[in-house]
Design a protein around this motif. Structure first.
Motif, PDB file in Angstrom:
ATOM      1  N   UNK A 165      67.502  10.317 -16.549  1.00 40.43           N
ATOM      2  CA  UNK A 165      66.565  11.407 -16.258  1.00 40.43           C
ATOM      3  C   UNK A 165      67.125  12.750 -16.711  1.00 40.43           C
ATOM      4  N   UNK A 166      68.424  12.958 -16.453  1.00 42.10           N
ATOM      5  CA  UNK A 166      69.052  14.212 -16.872  1.00 42.10           C
ATOM      6  C   UNK A 166      69.041  14.352 -18.387  1.00 42.10           C
ATOM      7  N   UNK A 167      69.136  13.243 -19.088  1.00 41.86           N
ATOM      8  CA  UNK A 167      69.170  13.276 -20.548  1.00 41.86           C
ATOM      9  C   UNK A 167      67.780  13.368 -21.176  1.00 41.86           C
ATOM     10  N   UNK A 168      66.832  12.592 -20.634  1.00 40.54           N
ATOM     11  CA  UNK A 168      65.553  12.404 -21.309  1.00 40.54           C
ATOM     12  C   UNK A 168      64.341  12.883 -20.513  1.00 40.54           C
ATOM     13  N   UNK A 180      61.370  -1.350 -24.392  1.00 35.41           N
ATOM     14  CA  UNK A 180      62.105  -0.362 -25.170  1.00 35.41           C
ATOM     15  C   UNK A 180      61.214   0.822 -25.484  1.00 35.41           C
ATOM     16  N   UNK A 181      61.847   1.911 -25.908  1.00 38.37           N
ATOM     17  CA  UNK A 181      61.134   3.122 -26.274  1.00 38.37           C
ATOM     18  C   UNK A 181      61.910   3.846 -27.371  1.00 38.37           C
ATOM     19  N   UNK A 182      61.193   4.385 -28.330  1.00 36.56           N
ATOM     20  CA  UNK A 182      61.805   5.194 -29.386  1.00 36.56           C
ATOM     21  C   UNK A 182      61.857   6.643 -28.923  1.00 36.56           C
ATOM     22  N   UNK A 183      63.040   7.257 -28.955  1.00 41.79           N
ATOM     23  CA  UNK A 183      63.225   8.621 -28.444  1.00 41.79           C
ATOM     24  C   UNK A 183      64.185   9.381 -29.352  1.00 41.79           C
ATOM     25  N   UNK A 184      64.294  10.678 -29.089  1.00 43.13           N
ATOM     26  CA  UNK A 184      65.322  11.503 -29.712  1.00 43.13           C
ATOM     27  C   UNK A 184      66.067  12.256 -28.618  1.00 43.13           C
ATOM     28  N   UNK A 185      67.320  12.542 -28.866  1.00 42.81           N
ATOM     29  CA  UNK A 185      68.125  13.341 -27.947  1.00 42.81           C
ATOM     30  C   UNK A 185      68.820  14.415 -28.778  1.00 42.81           C
ATOM     31  N   UNK A 192      65.848   3.254 -26.806  1.00 38.99           N
ATOM     32  CA  UNK A 192      66.373   3.021 -25.461  1.00 38.99           C
ATOM     33  C   UNK A 192      65.690   1.791 -24.888  1.00 38.99           C
ATOM     34  N   UNK A 193      66.446   0.884 -24.286  1.00 38.42           N
ATOM     35  CA  UNK A 193      65.869  -0.293 -23.640  1.00 38.42           C
ATOM     36  C   UNK A 193      66.427  -0.450 -22.234  1.00 38.42           C
ATOM     37  N   UNK A 223      76.414  14.798 -19.454  1.00 38.88           N
ATOM     38  CA  UNK A 223      75.281  14.706 -18.526  1.00 38.88           C
ATOM     39  C   UNK A 223      75.616  13.843 -17.319  1.00 38.88           C
ATOM     40  N   UNK A 224      76.490  12.852 -17.520  1.00 39.65           N
ATOM     41  CA  UNK A 224      76.772  11.900 -16.456  1.00 39.65           C
ATOM     42  C   UNK A 224      77.870  12.279 -15.494  1.00 39.65           C
ATOM     43  N   UNK A 225      78.740  13.205 -15.883  1.00 36.46           N
ATOM     44  CA  UNK A 225      79.882  13.534 -15.020  1.00 36.46           C
ATOM     45  C   UNK A 225      79.465  13.955 -13.609  1.00 36.46           C
ATOM     46  N   UNK A 226      78.390  14.773 -13.425  1.00 35.22           N
ATOM     47  CA  UNK A 226      77.991  15.130 -12.057  1.00 35.22           C
ATOM     48  C   UNK A 226      77.562  13.928 -11.211  1.00 35.22           C
TER      49      UNK A 226
END
Length: 379
Positions: A165-168, A180-185, A192-193, A223-226
């Motif tokens: 959620x924090x990323x996308x 799956x879903x096609x995304x950009x970051x 992403x699956x 993004x994940x450290x917190x």
């Protein structure tokens, strides 16, 4: 350590995340699909707790993709697997088996359908690219088969959803299990699956531009450290708890789906022909001579996974072998997947396992050992 401290030679490929994993503490690597895979970030038990309590990020670029495109792509993919794919939608993933003419398992990958005539086969450890290209030669089908520039990461654990959620953004939580879903970051092209090799809530993030591997790794970690995200490696403890197969250990070319209790992945009634159909029909009719079981092995906690196949004896005779064994700190037991003669594969049967420490008593139990309905992964 520095990246150059690890070296099997140029014939072993490095992933786009290799340098990042070394920076983040990778201390040892194995080889899988002719590539380095991090297998040591310190204490494997702590890696397990990081996974089941928070989240870990794993470099699994070794899950190489076989890309199949062309007008006959769907028909060709069905030739490779006994699982019925007739209802597989664009955007869906499926766990499949790839079998040979004798019904033996060549791989147990995840199949992704990106478009009507566009598939990826996300591989376990064997050369299915060569197999698929060989099958295609005389198939008469119009397909193109190759290896794309795609490198997966696994983000796994109960906090993985919050990190995603924090990323996308919130919309990513609409992604269903095995879709799956096609995304950009930040301009990085991704698929992403909702899949993974952990039996926990998790996602796989498929990088489609290897030049951006370092940036993707660092972006996810930041993004994940917190949320307590740690770098990690696929957990032998958790995958054995979940009864997940490791190819070349729990299954190989001489293993058929029925021995593993995976008859649900074989549809002998579908009209489509697939490689191994006649052999699997015969095996089902005759019944299997071996069967996979779960074991609890008595004794002190094992210091690590088995590195050889341990003999299983009953009445002084060998009746099978342990294929994967480990100590589960959560269950407080030594647990194992094993293959034994079918007539002895009964829950509650007591056997002798010849471990590296000597003979130990073992009992056949239900598998998976934990969260049998995979509620954690599906939630």
């Amino acid at each position: 350590m520095q990246p150059d401290d690890f070296g099997f030679g140029t014939q072993i490929r490095k992933s786009p995340y290799f340098d990042a994993t070394v920076r983040w503490g990778a201390q040892g690597f194995s080889v899988y699909n002719h590539m380095y895979i991090p297998r040591d970030f310190g204490d494997p038990e702590q890696n397990f707790w990081n996974l089941v309590n928070d989240a870990i990020l794993c470099d699994v670029a070794v899950e190489r993709q076989v890309e199949i495109t062309g007008p006959d792509a769907a028909k060709f993919v069905q030739m490779l697997t006994p699982r019925n794919l007739s209802s597989m939608a664009v955007g869906q993933c499926k766990y499949i088996l790839i079998t040979n003419a004798d019904g033996g398992i060549l791989n147990d990958p995840i199949l992704l359908r990106l478009a009507e005539n566009h598939f990826w086969i996300s591989l376990a450890d064997s050369d299915i690219l060569l197999w698929a290209q060989g099958v295609a030669v005389h198939s008469g089908l119009d397909v193109t088969i190759g290896e794309p520039d795609v490198s997966p990461l696994q983000l796994q654990g109960p906090k993985s959803g919050e990190i995603m959620q924090a990323l996308f953004g919130d919309d990513i939580m609409d992604l269903r299990y095995y879709w799956l879903r096609e995304v950009e970051l930040n301009g990085i092209p991704l698929i992403v699956s909702r899949t993974g090799w952990s039996s926990e809530l998790g996602f796989e993030i498929y990088l489609r531009d290897g030049a951006q591997g370092d940036l993707l790794w660092e972006t996810i970690m930041a993004a994940g450290l917190p949320f307590g995200l740690k770098p990690g490696h696929t957990s032998s403890i958790r995958r054995i708890e979940g009864g997940m197969l490791s190819y070349h250990a729990d299954a190989d070319i001489h293993t058929n789906p029925y021995e593993l209790g995976l008859g649900r992945l074989v549809d002998l009634e579908m009209e489509a022909e697939f490689i191994g159909k006649a052999a699997l029909r015969r095996i089902k009719q005759e019944g299997v001579h071996r069967q996979q079981i779960g074991l609890v092995i008595d004794g002190a906690p094992m210091s690590g996974p088995n590195t050889t196949f341990w003999a299983i004896n009953l009445g002084g005779e060998q009746i099978g072998k342990v294929t994967s064994a480990v100590y589960s700190p959560r269950l407080g037991q030594n647990i194992a997947l094993a293959m034994v003669a079918a007539e002895h594969a009964n829950i509650g049967t007591e056997l002798e396992v010849v471990t590296t420490a000597g003979p130990s008593r073992a009992t056949i139990v239900e598998r998976p050992f934990f969260d049998a309905k995979k509620q954690l992964a599906v939630a």
